[in-house]
Motif scaffolding. Structure first.
Motif, PDB file in Angstrom:
ATOM      1  N   GLN A 175     -52.528 -30.874 -37.265  1.00 63.95           N
ATOM      2  CA  GLN A 175     -51.264 -31.428 -36.771  1.00 63.95           C
ATOM      3  C   GLN A 175     -51.105 -32.884 -37.237  1.00 63.95           C
ATOM      4  O   GLN A 175     -50.045 -33.282 -37.704  1.00 63.95           O
ATOM      5  CB  GLN A 175     -51.260 -31.365 -35.236  1.00 63.95           C
ATOM      6  N   LEU A 182     -50.757 -28.287 -30.657  1.00 61.73           N
ATOM      7  CA  LEU A 182     -49.993 -27.154 -31.149  1.00 61.73           C
ATOM      8  C   LEU A 182     -48.568 -27.555 -31.532  1.00 61.73           C
ATOM      9  O   LEU A 182     -48.087 -27.205 -32.601  1.00 61.73           O
ATOM     10  CB  LEU A 182     -49.974 -26.059 -30.079  1.00 61.73           C
ATOM     11  N   ASN A 183     -47.884 -28.307 -30.658  1.00 64.05           N
ATOM     12  CA  ASN A 183     -46.490 -28.634 -30.991  1.00 64.05           C
ATOM     13  C   ASN A 183     -46.273 -30.111 -31.331  1.00 64.05           C
ATOM     14  O   ASN A 183     -45.149 -30.520 -31.615  1.00 64.05           O
ATOM     15  CB  ASN A 183     -45.547 -28.184 -29.868  1.00 64.05           C
ATOM     16  N   GLY A 184     -47.337 -30.908 -31.279  1.00 67.11           N
ATOM     17  CA  GLY A 184     -47.219 -32.286 -31.734  1.00 67.11           C
ATOM     18  C   GLY A 184     -46.837 -33.293 -30.657  1.00 67.11           C
ATOM     19  O   GLY A 184     -46.876 -34.503 -30.898  1.00 67.11           O
ATOM     20  N   ASP A 185     -46.505 -32.818 -29.462  1.00 63.25           N
ATOM     21  CA  ASP A 185     -46.134 -33.756 -28.388  1.00 63.25           C
ATOM     22  C   ASP A 185     -47.239 -34.786 -28.151  1.00 63.25           C
ATOM     23  O   ASP A 185     -48.408 -34.422 -28.024  1.00 63.25           O
ATOM     24  CB  ASP A 185     -45.921 -32.988 -27.061  1.00 63.25           C
ATOM     25  N   THR A 194     -57.162 -27.858 -34.653  1.00 62.03           N
ATOM     26  CA  THR A 194     -55.697 -27.779 -34.578  1.00 62.03           C
ATOM     27  C   THR A 194     -55.100 -29.183 -34.581  1.00 62.03           C
ATOM     28  O   THR A 194     -54.092 -29.446 -35.250  1.00 62.03           O
ATOM     29  CB  THR A 194     -55.274 -27.034 -33.288  1.00 62.03           C
ATOM     30  N   SER A 247     -50.235 -32.354 -27.237  1.00 60.26           N
ATOM     31  CA  SER A 247     -50.341 -30.945 -27.616  1.00 60.26           C
ATOM     32  C   SER A 247     -50.570 -30.878 -29.113  1.00 60.26           C
ATOM     33  O   SER A 247     -49.696 -31.225 -29.901  1.00 60.26           O
ATOM     34  CB  SER A 247     -49.070 -30.179 -27.253  1.00 60.26           C
ATOM     35  N   ASP A 291     -48.874 -28.582 -23.508  1.00 59.28           N
ATOM     36  CA  ASP A 291     -47.787 -27.597 -23.449  1.00 59.28           C
ATOM     37  C   ASP A 291     -48.099 -26.484 -22.458  1.00 59.28           C
ATOM     38  O   ASP A 291     -47.220 -25.733 -22.050  1.00 59.28           O
ATOM     39  CB  ASP A 291     -47.567 -26.999 -24.848  1.00 59.28           C
ATOM     40  N   LYS A 336     -53.496 -29.603 -25.077  1.00 62.15           N
ATOM     41  CA  LYS A 336     -52.845 -28.392 -24.565  1.00 62.15           C
ATOM     42  C   LYS A 336     -51.875 -28.737 -23.436  1.00 62.15           C
ATOM     43  O   LYS A 336     -51.708 -27.968 -22.484  1.00 62.15           O
ATOM     44  CB  LYS A 336     -53.875 -27.328 -24.132  1.00 62.15           C
TER      45      LYS A 336
END
Ligand code: GDP
Ligand code: MG
Length: 329
Positions: free
Chosen positions: A46, A181-184, A42, A179, A146, A144
């Motif tokens: 990303q 998943l959301n790129g943070d 992931t 993250s 998030d 992770k």
């Protein structure tokens, strides 16, 4: 690294103006290491901004080492996605572990990925011990982020303790919350990794995102649908072989269509039954899901035909593993 590594085309401009702030351009290899399911694939997707690795909630999704290439104004990072490190149970398991270990020896930077929504555990300590004497810089991504709330700092502390615990060789590698998943946090992570690469030229053209042959990506897109849609007993017994790709096979609404013929190999006829499903419904769903992903790859319509074949014990036959592209190097 390896002789097949392509070099930049002569036309590829090197950023040599003020874009790197006067600092030298850097390039090199970064290995992503971590337990299965922590989010390595992931993160790779990303970072390069598109799907180059398949991901799934099922552990051991990634079977081959994949290079994804990320080019920024300051650096080019060649990221190696490795299969998760775990205890091998059969030949395929051993190949996966060999492949992950092999990657550590030949890179400029190691990125150890952990699932920071859980405290550090035995699986993490196994990998940290594997890396303690590593001669290249190691960074730790607390992935992770998030999913963690007020306890983020407590969880991070368990990882810090783990690093400091080695009696003979405590380490204090930098930690980066992110993250996949959301790129943070991902941009900071890339900057930190890039800073540890040696000065060097572009190793791939700046617009390259993956070195994976198209056939393998297509096979992986089918396997991803199988992993996502079928019950648990099937996934690890599945391999996909692309038999034929026919470009310009015909037209759909005036656009050139690509035809892909593929065989899904399973170990038992009961698994074949599951894959085909009642009235062929499951195979149809797998095909539809994979076809949608393939249409993004080809940027046009795709006709996909899937066959299912039983090959008993394919996972334990070195010849068959090689034929399907699983190398132990
Ligand atoms: P790998 O085995 O390390 O390559 O892990 P994958 O990339 O296949 O991810 C395993 C699972 O974790 C998938 O269901 C991902 O969607 C999920 N995942 C990965 N990164 C994150 C993240 O940053 N946040 C959350 N919430 N889930 C993540
Ligand atoms: Mg993976």
């Amino acid at each position: 690294m390896d002789p097949s590594t392509p070099t930049a085309r002569p036309g590829d401009a090197q950023p040599e103006d003020g874009s790197t702030g006067g600092a030298p351009f850097r390039s090199g290899f970064v290995a992503l290491i971590g337990r299965p399911n922590v989010g390595k694939s992931t993160l790779l997707n990303q970072l390069v901004g598109q799907k180059v690795a398949i991901t799934s909630p099922v552990a051991q999704t990634t079977r081959n080492r994949l290079r994804a290439i990320l080019t920024t104004p300051a650096a080019q990072l060649i990221l190696l996605d490795t299969p998760g490190i775990h205890k091998p149970h059969h030949l395929l398991g051993e190949r996966l572990v060999q492949s992950a270990r092999g990657a550590i020896g030949e890179v400029d930077v190691v990125l150890l990925l952990v699932d920071a929504s859980q405290p550090a555990g035995r699986g993490d300590s196994f990998i940290v011990d594997l890396l303690r004497h590593c001669r290249v810089p190691v960074h730790v991504a607390l992935n992770k982020s998030d999913r963690v709330g007020a306890d983020a700092e407590d969880l991070a502390a368990t990882y810090r303790e783990l690093l400091a615990a080695g009696d003979d060789c405590p380490v204090s590698w930098p930690l980066h919350a992110c993250s996949a998943l959301n790129g943070d946090g991902c941009q900071d992570l890339v900057e930190a990794l890039a800073a540890d690469l040696p000065p060097g030229p572009l190793l791939y053209p700046a617009d390259t995102v993956s070195d994976q042959p198209e056939q393998l990506l297509l096979a992986e897109l089918i396997r991803e649908q199988v992993l996502t849609l079928t019950r648990e007993e099937v996934p690890h017994s599945v391999a996909v072989r692309i038999e034929r790709i026919v470009e310009d096979e015909g037209k759909t609404r005036g656009k050139e269509r690509t035809a892909v013929l593929a065989t899904v190999l399973v170990e038992r006829s009961s698994q074949k039954g599951i894959l085909i499903g009642k009235g062929g419904q499951m195979l149809k769903a797998i095909g539809q899901g994979a076809r949608l992903q393939m249409q993004k790859v080809f940027d046009g319509p795709v006709y996909l035909e899937l066959f299912v074949k039983v090959v008993p014990n394919w996972r334990s036959h070195p010849g068959r593993l090689a034929e399907l592209g699983y190398r132990g190097d």
